[in-house]
Scaffold this motif. Structure first.
Motif, short mmCIF file in Angstrom:
data_model
loop_
_atom_site.label_atom_id
_atom_site.label_comp_id
_atom_site.label_asym_id
_atom_site.label_seq_id
_atom_site.Cartn_x
_atom_site.Cartn_y
_atom_site.Cartn_z
N UNK A 91 4.28 -7.40 0.39
CA UNK A 91 4.76 -7.79 1.71
C UNK A 91 4.39 -9.26 1.95
N UNK A 92 5.01 -9.91 2.93
CA UNK A 92 4.66 -11.30 3.22
C UNK A 92 3.17 -11.45 3.51
N UNK A 93 2.60 -12.51 3.01
CA UNK A 93 1.17 -12.78 3.21
C UNK A 93 0.99 -13.53 4.51
N UNK A 94 0.84 -12.81 5.59
CA UNK A 94 0.73 -13.47 6.89
C UNK A 94 -0.66 -13.35 7.51
N UNK A 95 -1.59 -12.76 6.79
CA UNK A 95 -2.95 -12.63 7.30
C UNK A 95 -3.85 -13.49 6.43
N UNK A 96 -4.40 -14.54 7.00
CA UNK A 96 -5.27 -15.42 6.23
C UNK A 96 -6.73 -15.09 6.53
N UNK A 97 -7.45 -14.81 5.48
CA UNK A 97 -8.90 -14.57 5.56
C UNK A 97 -9.61 -15.88 5.24
N UNK A 98 -10.92 -15.89 5.36
CA UNK A 98 -11.69 -17.10 5.04
C UNK A 98 -11.50 -17.53 3.59
N UNK A 99 -11.26 -16.57 2.70
CA UNK A 99 -11.16 -16.88 1.28
C UNK A 99 -9.72 -17.08 0.82
N UNK A 100 -8.76 -16.99 1.69
CA UNK A 100 -7.36 -17.16 1.32
C UNK A 100 -6.53 -16.03 1.89
N UNK A 101 -5.28 -16.01 1.51
CA UNK A 101 -4.37 -15.00 2.03
C UNK A 101 -4.59 -13.65 1.34
N UNK A 102 -4.65 -12.60 2.14
CA UNK A 102 -4.74 -11.27 1.56
C UNK A 102 -3.37 -10.88 1.02
N UNK A 103 -3.36 -9.95 0.08
CA UNK A 103 -2.12 -9.46 -0.51
C UNK A 103 -1.80 -8.09 0.09
N UNK A 104 -0.87 -8.02 1.04
CA UNK A 104 -0.47 -6.70 1.58
C UNK A 104 0.62 -6.08 0.71
N UNK A 105 0.55 -4.75 0.58
CA UNK A 105 1.53 -3.99 -0.18
C UNK A 105 1.90 -2.74 0.59
N UNK A 106 3.07 -2.18 0.26
CA UNK A 106 3.46 -0.89 0.82
C UNK A 106 4.20 -0.10 -0.25
N UNK A 107 4.21 1.20 -0.03
CA UNK A 107 5.00 2.10 -0.87
C UNK A 107 5.54 3.17 0.06
N UNK A 108 6.84 3.36 0.02
CA UNK A 108 7.49 4.40 0.81
C UNK A 108 7.41 5.72 0.06
N UNK A 109 7.20 6.78 0.78
CA UNK A 109 7.23 8.12 0.21
C UNK A 109 8.55 8.75 0.63
N UNK A 110 9.19 9.46 -0.29
CA UNK A 110 10.46 10.10 0.02
C UNK A 110 10.20 11.54 0.45
N UNK A 111 11.10 12.08 1.25
CA UNK A 111 10.96 13.45 1.75
C UNK A 111 11.88 14.35 0.94
#
Length: 169
Positions: free
Chosen positions: A140-160
Motif C-alpha cells: 500500500x502507499x507509504x503514507x505513515x512516516x516513523x522516526x526511522x523512515x516510512x513503514x511498509x503497509x501491506x494488505x491481503x484480501x480474503x475471498x468468501x
C-alpha cells in the motif's frame, strides 16, 4: 532427525511466547534503536486482550519441544485483522517457518470472519517485505512516516466461498 511440529494458541504472557518477545526486542532494538528492555516493555505494553479471542490470537510454533516461530493478529476494524509480531527464531530461519506462520494466521483470521489482512513492517526489515510479497500481500502507499523512515503497509484480501467462510485469496 524426525521433527515434531505443533501450533499452540497462547496469551502474550504464556511462557511459550517469552522467546518470541525476547528475540523480537533484541532484533527491533538492533535495527531501530532503544534498549532491548525498552523495546520488550513496549511489546508488552499492548493489552493481552488485543491478541486474544474473539478478535485476536497469538500462536507459537513448537518443534521438538522448542518455540521456533510465531505471530499474532488483532482486530483492525470490523472486516480487517492486523498482523503483528511475526517471528522466526534466528537459529531456525530460511526453513519456511515464516510462511507457515502466515498460513496458520490467515486460516485463523478467516475462521474469525475477517475479510482482509493488514500489516505494517519497518523500513529496516527487507526480509519481512520479501516474505509478505511472496505470500501474495499487496504493498500500500507509504503514507505513515516513523522516526526511522516510512513503514511498509501491506494488505491481503480474503475471498468468501459458498459457505460464507473467508479464505486467503
Amino acid at each position: 532427525m524426525s521433527m515434531s511440529r505443533s501450533v499452540f494458541h497462547v496469551g502474550q504472557h504464556d511462557p511459550l511466547a517469552a522467546p518470541l518477545l525476547a528475540e523480537l526486542a533484541i532484533e527491533y532494538s538492533s535495527r531501530y534503536g532503544g534498549t532491548p528492555g525498552e523495546v520488550h516493555a513496549d511489546l508488552l505494553g499492548y493489552s493481552p486482550e488485543h491478541f486474544a479471542p474473539p478478535h485476536g490470537d497469538l500462536l507459537i510454533v513448537v518443534e521438538n519441544g522448542e518455540p521456533v516461530a510465531g505471530g499474532a493478529f488483532q482486530r483492525f476494524d470490523a472486516e480487517t485483522a492486523e498482523l503483528k509480531r511475526i517471528w522466526t527464531s534466528s537459529e531456525h530461519r530460511r526453513q519456511g517457518l515464516g510462511r507457515f506462520v502466515l498460513e496458520q494466521l490467515e486460516a485463523e483470521i478467516a475462521r474469525r470472519g475477517y475479510r482482509r489482512v493488514y500489516l505494517t513492517t519497518g523500513p529496516r526489515q527487507p526480509e519481512a517485505v520479501a516474505l509478505y510479497t511472496a505470500a501474495g500481500y499487496t504493498a500500500l502507499p507509504r503514507d505513515v512516516k516513523e522516526q526511522v523512515g516510512y513503514v511498509h503497509p501491506f494488505e491481503k484480501r480474503l475471498v468468501v466461498d459458498e459457505d460464507a467462510q473467508a479464505v486467503p485469496a
